[in-house]
Write an enzyme that holds these catalytic residues in place. Structure first.
Site, PDB file in Angstrom:
ATOM      1  N   ASP A 143      -4.224  10.817  -2.778  1.00 51.17           N
ATOM      2  CA  ASP A 143      -3.448   9.684  -2.959  1.00 51.17           C
ATOM      3  C   ASP A 143      -1.930  10.007  -2.352  1.00 51.17           C
ATOM      4  O   ASP A 143      -1.108  10.067  -3.273  1.00 51.17           O
ATOM      5  CB  ASP A 143      -3.407   8.858  -4.345  1.00 51.17           C
ATOM      6  CG  ASP A 143      -2.847   7.701  -4.107  1.00 51.17           C
ATOM      7  OD1 ASP A 143      -2.716   7.131  -3.077  1.00 51.17           O
ATOM      8  OD2 ASP A 143      -2.552   7.104  -5.272  1.00 51.17           O
ATOM      9  N   GLU A 192      -5.153   6.104   4.384  1.00 49.29           N
ATOM     10  CA  GLU A 192      -4.810   4.939   5.178  1.00 49.29           C
ATOM     11  C   GLU A 192      -5.192   3.717   4.754  1.00 49.29           C
ATOM     12  O   GLU A 192      -6.254   3.657   3.911  1.00 49.29           O
ATOM     13  CB  GLU A 192      -5.182   5.030   6.610  1.00 49.29           C
ATOM     14  CG  GLU A 192      -4.287   4.360   7.511  1.00 49.29           C
ATOM     15  CD  GLU A 192      -4.351   4.731   8.923  1.00 49.29           C
ATOM     16  OE1 GLU A 192      -3.733   4.061  10.007  1.00 49.29           O
ATOM     17  OE2 GLU A 192      -5.705   5.283   9.346  1.00 49.29           O
TER      18      GLU A 192
END
Length: 723
Positions: A694, A703
């Site tokens: 993350d 993304e």
């Protein structure tokens, strides 16, 4: 301070290699000999105050890099690990963007952090270089403030040859649960990571710690997708709604979770509200999305060069198109027809197949216009898709910046020229499919728009048939994604299906029946995505009333596909309806899981059988925390959730004045190929589910995209109607 690891992009200059030696790359980083060789942008002067370098930062700048202090000619060597540190102070609340980058064009940023300043503080991180250059740069970017302020720095250091930081993800307790909620009437399963090979006792505890159920786990052996030895805990017999529950087993206690019959209704709206803040060509209002307000992007207002009259790439065409509007595709400022197409299909399918979507309040500028909000949102993208149609009837594949921009960068501040890329058969068929789908759904609300959409769909389909092999090249990936796809029989099939369902025209039925996709088993490990569109055609053919000859065979194919994903899910120790034969995980795996579950939902719609309902509900668990990393891949949902997805404007990790992605945003998920530098630095040798981080820099694992959120919205729309 916690060390942060990143990696470097490619550069070309060669410098002598060294190994296992701590070598200082910054000259005069303590400013003992004045300020040379540090430089400052025009309008700034570096001076010494108490032996520290200070500069008065001018106000009224727009971008971070509009005001900066730095040093060039920094050597970086591939494979070396560097410790980047400095002391800094600044007027309270201001941010410095500290970078290691390339000092020459294209000025790539290799590593960056953006601490909030105040009194003197030491900052330090490590990163590993994956390439070699003698033209590196260390810089402190301090622009972007409307008001002047003062910045000071000292003890700037970039030491090479330091021991690399070992990245170990914090996976929390070894009992992995759906951190959002289990439905009272649905299955309830957790996964225990343990070295035990025989059943262990588990206890379900209420908020006060009192046991409400107990049992023994079922050993599942080594999970190939994580390399972990795991057990399954089944507490499906507990049906009473409750909040703050925990599971305890093998000396570990899970993160809290609920049993609730209204668990996913808010997520249904939030996953769709995501699209408003992705809009191009319109201001985002703070009263509708508090904390996410921004000016309209790409509407021909400087520094934007705008989307009002966009030319083609040199040599591609001799006209311009007005392509304002639409959704920004992902974390960049590009807009892509093939990704927009599958996203629109999922939103319109959520509307067409799930009746509750018609009453959703998405807090849009158009809300209250007597059109369902979900159709208003989908139309924002549909209008853009239609605007990408060339005079020939073919459709341009994409429009984006001429060159890549850095992070963070709000859309209205993007200075790059915009370009239309060549037309493609795939893009043309995406417009044919979605415009035909729109024609049948918008007729009750705007018959004129529906007729326009159908005319565009017919024109696009005919143009594609006349030009069946115009492919977007894989090499066209500068300034935006390539989205190349050299197989379009599925796109032809999808477009023919939507045109047939809307018109009943025998011509489209004939094309459907003659397509190789019609009898093929199209339900592979990845059911569907932007490049694989036969399954959307089969789902709509199976669920939308029509008179296609042999329709029962299509319905049987969809049910067989649902059975295939159910079987995969039953065999998977983490209950995931997704498994590649080679054990690898694909880019966007979280959306793949969601779309495979959409097929199971279609199986339930067609048969009403409880097995599909249970499989669908149980399949949610992986998305919301019952996974190897013990993380929810949906922002704002679960005790520990992704929040640093790759984005140029949801960029709080880099600039605390910017927001995290909005609640209901789906992160990409594990990706075995780990293409980005951050992932390559941290995740080398990762196994399946562990190929995720993350971090805003990890564009290959973290993304956000319009099609991934469309998968989530489509899936949760169905689940919400089962509650």
């Amino acid at each position: 301070m916690i060390a942060v690891v990143a990696a470097l992009l490619m550069a070309t200059a060669a410098v002598p290699a060294y190994a296992n030696q701590e070598v200082e790359q910054v000259v005069n980083g303590g400013f003992d000999s004045g300020t040379e060789p540090f430089w400052a942008n025009a309008g700034m002067t570096i001076g010494l105050t108490d032996g520290r370098a200070c500069a008065d930062v001018p106000g009224g700048t727009v971008n971070r890099w509009d005001a900066a202090i730095g040093q060039n000619d920094i050597d970086l060597v591939a494979g070396e690990t560097y410790r980047f540190g400095f002391d800094a102070s600044g007027d309270a609340g201001h941010v410095v963007r500290a970078i290691t980058g390339l000092a020459v064009s294209p000025y790539d940023t290799y590593f960056e952090q953006s601490p909030v300043l105040g009194g003197w503080q030491h900052y330090e991180w490590t990163f590993t270089a994956t390439t070699t250059t003698g033209q590196g740069q260390v810089a402190f970017q301090v622009g972007g403030s409307p008001d002047p302020w003062r910045f000071c720095v000292d003890n700037v250091s970039l030491v090479g040859g330091v021991p690399p930081e070992v990245y170990e993800p914090d996976t929390g307790p070894r009992v992995r649960v759906n951190q959002v909620a289990y439905l009272p009437t649905g299955p309830k399963v957790a996964t225990l990571v343990t070295s035990a090979t025989t059943p262990v006792r588990w206890t379900l505890n209420d908020r006060s710690g009192k046991s409400v159920s107990a049992g023994r786990s079922v050993p599942r052996g080594i999970d190939p997708s994580s390399g972990q030895n795991v057990h399954t805990i089944d507490f499906g017999s507990v049906r009473k709604a409750a909040s703050g529950l925990t599971l305890s087993a093998d000396g570990e206690t899970s993160r809290p979770f609920d049993i609730s019959g209204r668990a996913y209704r808010k997520l249904r709206s939030d996953s769709l509200k995501f699209y408003y803040t992705q809009r191009s060509g319109i201001p985002i209002r703070d009263d509708l999305r508090p904390g996410y307000a921004r000016p309209a992007g790409h509407v021909d207002v400087a520094p934007n060069q705008g989307d009002g009259a966009v030319p083609c790439q040199p040599g591609v065409c001799d006209y311009t198109l007005d392509v304002r509007g639409g959704w920004y595709d992902a974390g960049d400022h590009g807009k892509y027809v093939v990704n927009g197409g599958i996203s629109v299909w999922e939103l319109l399918a959520e509307y067409e197949h799930n009746r509750g979507s018609r009453k959703l309040n998405l807090a849009l500028p158009e809300s209250g216009n007597r059109v369902p909000d979900i159709l208003d949102e989908a139309r924002w993208e549909l209008e853009f898709l239609l605007s990408m149609q060339a005079p020939s009837g073919l459709v341009h594949h994409k429009i984006h910046d001429r060159a890549w921009t850095g992070l963070p960068l709000l859309p209205h501040l993007d200075p790059q020229p915009r370009e239309l890329h060549p037309v493609s058969t795939a893009a043309t068929l995406n417009v044919a499919a979605t415009a035909a789908q729109a024609a049948r759904l918008y007729t009750p609300y705007d018959a004129t728009f529906a007729r326009r959409a159908l005319a565009a769909a017919r024109t696009a389909y005919d143009a594609a048939k006349a030009n069946p092999a115009l492919y977007a090249p894989e090499s066209d990936g500068v300034g935006g994604g390539a989205y190349n796809d050299a197989k379009v029989t599925d796109d032809f099939y999808w477009a023919a299906a939507e045109l047939y369902l809307t018109t009943g025209d025998r011509r489209y039925a004939a094309d459907l029946l003659a397509s190789p996709e019609h009898t093929a088993d199209v339900f592979g490990p990845v059911a569907f995505d932007w490049a694989t569109t036969a399954v959307p055609a089969k789902i709509d053919l199976a669920l939308v009333p029509n008179r296609l000859p042999g329709l029962s065979a299509v319905r049987k194919q969809v049910i067989a596909g649902a059975d295939k994903y159910l079987a995969i899910q039953r065999e998977h120790p983490y209950g995931v309806a997704y498994a590649q034969p080679n054990g690898s995980w694909d880019w966007g795996s979280s959306s793949i899981v969601a779309n495979n579950l959409v097929v199971i939902a279609a199986g339930h719609r067609l048969t009403g059988k409880a097995a599909y309902r249970d499989g669908l509900i149980s399949g949610l668990d992986w998305l919301f925390g019952r996974n190897a990393l013990n993380i929810s891949y949906v922002t704002g949902y679960g005790e520990v959730a992704a929040q640093n997805q790759h984005s140029r404007w949801y960029a709080a990790q880099l600039d605390p004045s910017l927001p995290h992605p909005p609640a209901g945003t789906l992160a990409g998920g594990p990706n075995s190929s780990i293409q980005d530098p951050v992932a390559q630095s941290l995740l080398q040798g990762c196994v399946g589910q562990f190929c995720y981080i993350d971090d805003i820099g990890s564009w290959s694992t973290n993304e956000l995209t319009i099609n991934w959120n469309a998968a989530l919205a489509h899936l949760i729309g169905y689940v919400a109607e089962l509650e």
